[in-house]
Design an enzyme around this catalytic site. Structure first.
Site, short mmCIF file in Angstrom:
data_model
loop_
_atom_site.label_atom_id
_atom_site.label_comp_id
_atom_site.label_asym_id
_atom_site.label_seq_id
_atom_site.Cartn_x
_atom_site.Cartn_y
_atom_site.Cartn_z
N HIS A 38 58.27 10.44 -19.77
CA HIS A 38 59.10 10.39 -20.96
C HIS A 38 60.58 10.38 -20.60
O HIS A 38 61.02 11.03 -19.65
CB HIS A 38 58.79 11.65 -21.79
CG HIS A 38 59.43 11.70 -23.13
ND1 HIS A 38 59.56 10.63 -23.97
CD2 HIS A 38 59.98 12.75 -23.80
CE1 HIS A 38 60.15 10.99 -25.08
NE2 HIS A 38 60.44 12.28 -25.00
N HIS A 50 61.07 12.57 -17.03
CA HIS A 50 60.27 13.72 -16.64
C HIS A 50 58.83 13.48 -17.05
O HIS A 50 58.53 12.52 -17.76
CB HIS A 50 60.81 15.02 -17.26
CG HIS A 50 60.94 14.98 -18.75
ND1 HIS A 50 62.00 14.38 -19.39
CD2 HIS A 50 60.15 15.47 -19.74
CE1 HIS A 50 61.88 14.50 -20.70
NE2 HIS A 50 60.74 15.16 -20.94
N HIS A 109 65.54 19.28 -18.71
CA HIS A 109 65.53 17.81 -18.68
C HIS A 109 66.48 17.35 -19.77
O HIS A 109 66.14 17.36 -20.95
CB HIS A 109 64.11 17.29 -18.91
CG HIS A 109 63.11 17.82 -17.94
ND1 HIS A 109 61.90 18.35 -18.32
CD2 HIS A 109 63.18 17.94 -16.59
CE1 HIS A 109 61.24 18.75 -17.25
NE2 HIS A 109 62.00 18.52 -16.19
N HIS A 119 47.87 11.63 -26.80
CA HIS A 119 48.54 12.93 -26.88
C HIS A 119 49.66 12.80 -27.92
O HIS A 119 50.56 11.98 -27.78
CB HIS A 119 49.13 13.28 -25.52
CG HIS A 119 49.74 14.66 -25.44
ND1 HIS A 119 50.83 15.05 -26.18
CD2 HIS A 119 49.39 15.73 -24.71
CE1 HIS A 119 51.13 16.30 -25.90
NE2 HIS A 119 50.27 16.73 -25.00
N GLU A 156 65.85 18.94 -23.32
CA GLU A 156 64.75 19.88 -23.35
C GLU A 156 64.94 20.99 -22.31
O GLU A 156 64.98 20.72 -21.11
CB GLU A 156 63.42 19.16 -23.08
CG GLU A 156 63.14 17.99 -24.01
CD GLU A 156 61.91 17.20 -23.61
OE1 GLU A 156 61.13 17.70 -22.77
OE2 GLU A 156 61.73 16.09 -24.12
#
Length: 438
Positions: A338, A374, A368, A295, A344
């Site tokens: 992450h 998260h 976050h 990803h 974010e």
């Protein structure tokens, strides 16, 4: 000029273009910006969005030709808007944990609330006077602004409607914006908001830092992500009434002020330049993704960026997660677990977000902050770990993120809100130790 939603809109194409438009033929001066007498005895006025000496490729300014100049206004008096905050309150103790808010319900008296009074700040960082950072707001409103206008001297505003269309009438003309589209109004440009669908809800990013621009494409090449041609700027339009009283509300240094005017501020008959409100339909976003494995970083979904003084580390990135194909082989397809040096803030316009299919609802929000872990919840992890990895289309979904190098500080109201999800962390509680050594 009409703000009716039945009016057929015309637009100019491009982002940061040198636009030129006139509502009356011959209203734009030719060969000069400020002639001794402008056509039709209009008043030339310059709106500078950047310093005069900013590099040419960054310089933003427009000349407007109006029936009366902006200086014609009454004295300002303080105006009460306590729910719209500016910058982060350092006295607020922000827990170092993920946070989520359910969708805020529309208030019972929403029919009496217009856009200006309906803005509520969720979180903010930076400092408007220092020209860095952003604030994130929700608007909950049900009444159109009629003889009332607003101008933000602190920052530009990025609109992300979630429920109900917006008709944004600005000095440069009119934009109609539906959920799935976004709009950007530059700092210092006067506008008002009509609500043709009645009660409406959406997200706002108030950017105090460098103006939003299209991100560099790097190895992607000359095409992809949000293409400049798909942005739309208004054509010149003006309200035809003569002397008509308006209330002008101004946000200046984090405080709100109001002044009466004897005329409409939407009296620009012609304008040219590269400072303008624009709108963009996210269905035109060209998504980039992996066609082999892994990803990729979410930066490939950046629509607009506000750079900081550190290259590659944005004051704010506006990122979207639109419908797209997932085809990666031998790959955990949702975004990975992450911890990020960037902070974010995420919202959902419609559909589901693939990393949190259950608890994250349209109109909700999550935060976050920097170095707060998260990632996918238990349901998303189990599904992605065992799914058949055939090509998969994520459809009917639009999530977005305001990502900033600065830590977001939620307001006291947001920290004590009844829609704050106190059980958010429980979505990861079922992730067991699965280590099975040979």
């Amino acid at each position: 000029m009409s703000s009716s939603h039945t009016t057929e809109r015309r637009y100019q194409s491009g982002f940061g273009n040198e636009y030129a438009t006139e509502a009356v033929a011959g209203a734009l001066p030719q060969g000069r910006n400020s002639p001794q007498r402008a056509p039709f005895d209009l008043y030339p006025e310059l709106i500078s969005g950047t310093a005069f000496t900013a590099p040419r490729h960054e310089n933003r300014r427009s000349w407007v030709y109006r029936r009366q100049p902006s200086v014609v206004a009454g004295r300002y008096k303080p105006y009460a808007q306590a729910s719209w905050r500016t910058g982060g309150d350092r006295e607020v103790a922000v827990p170092p944990e993920p946070m989520r808010w359910h969708p805020a319900p529309l208030p019972a008296n929403v029919a009496d609330i217009d856009f200006v009074d309906g803005v509520h700040t969720l979180a903010a960082n930076g400092d408007a006077d220092a020209q860095l950072g952003i604030a994130v707001h929700m608007y909950l409103a049900g009444r159109s602004m009629e003889k009332r206008a607003f101008v933000n001297a602190d920052g530009e505003i990025l609109f992300v409607p979630q429920q109900g269309r917006l008709v944004i009438t600005s000095e440069m003309g009119v934009l109609e914006v539906k959920p799935g589209e976004i709009a950007l109004v530059p700092r210092g440009v006067v506008f008002k908001v009509a609500l043709p669908d009645g009660p409406s809800r959406g997200y706002l990013c108030e950017n105090y830092g460098a103006q939003f621009r299209l991100p560099e494409l790097g190895p992607i090449g000359s095409n992809g992500l949000a293409n400049a041609r798909d942005f739309q700027a208004p054509v010149a339009a003006y309200e035809h009434e003569g002397e008509v009283a308006y209330e002008l509300v101004k946000k200046f240094g984090g405080r709100f002020w109001t002044a009466p005017t004897s005329h409409s501020p939407f009296n620009v008959v012609a304008w040219h330049g590269n400072l303008s409100p624009v709108k963009y339909d996210t269905v035109n976003f060209m998504t980039i993704g992996s066609i082999s494995f892994d990803h990729p970083d979410p930066s490939i979904f950046t629509v607009l960026t506000s750079p900081s003084d550190t290259p590659g580390t944005a004051n704010c990135d506006f990122v979207i997660f639109p419908p797209r194909w997932l085809v990666m082989e031998n790959t955990f397809r949702p975004p990975w677990y992450h911890r990020n040096v960037m902070s974010e803030f995420m919202g959902l316009v419609y559909g589901e977000y693939d990393a949190k299919p259950g608890g994250f609802k349209p109109g909700g929000a999550s935060l976050h902050n920097a170095m707060v872990p998260h990632g996918p919840d238990e349901e998303a992890f189990d599904k992605a770990s065992h799914m058949d990895l055939k090509p998969q289309k994520l459809d009917n979904t639009l999530a977005f993120m305001f990502e900033s190098r600065y830590r977001f500080i939620p307001t006291e109201a947001a920290l004590n809100s009844p829609v704050l999800d106190d059980d958010y962390a429980d979505c990861w509680a079922g992730l067991k130790d699965q280590f099975k050594p040979a």
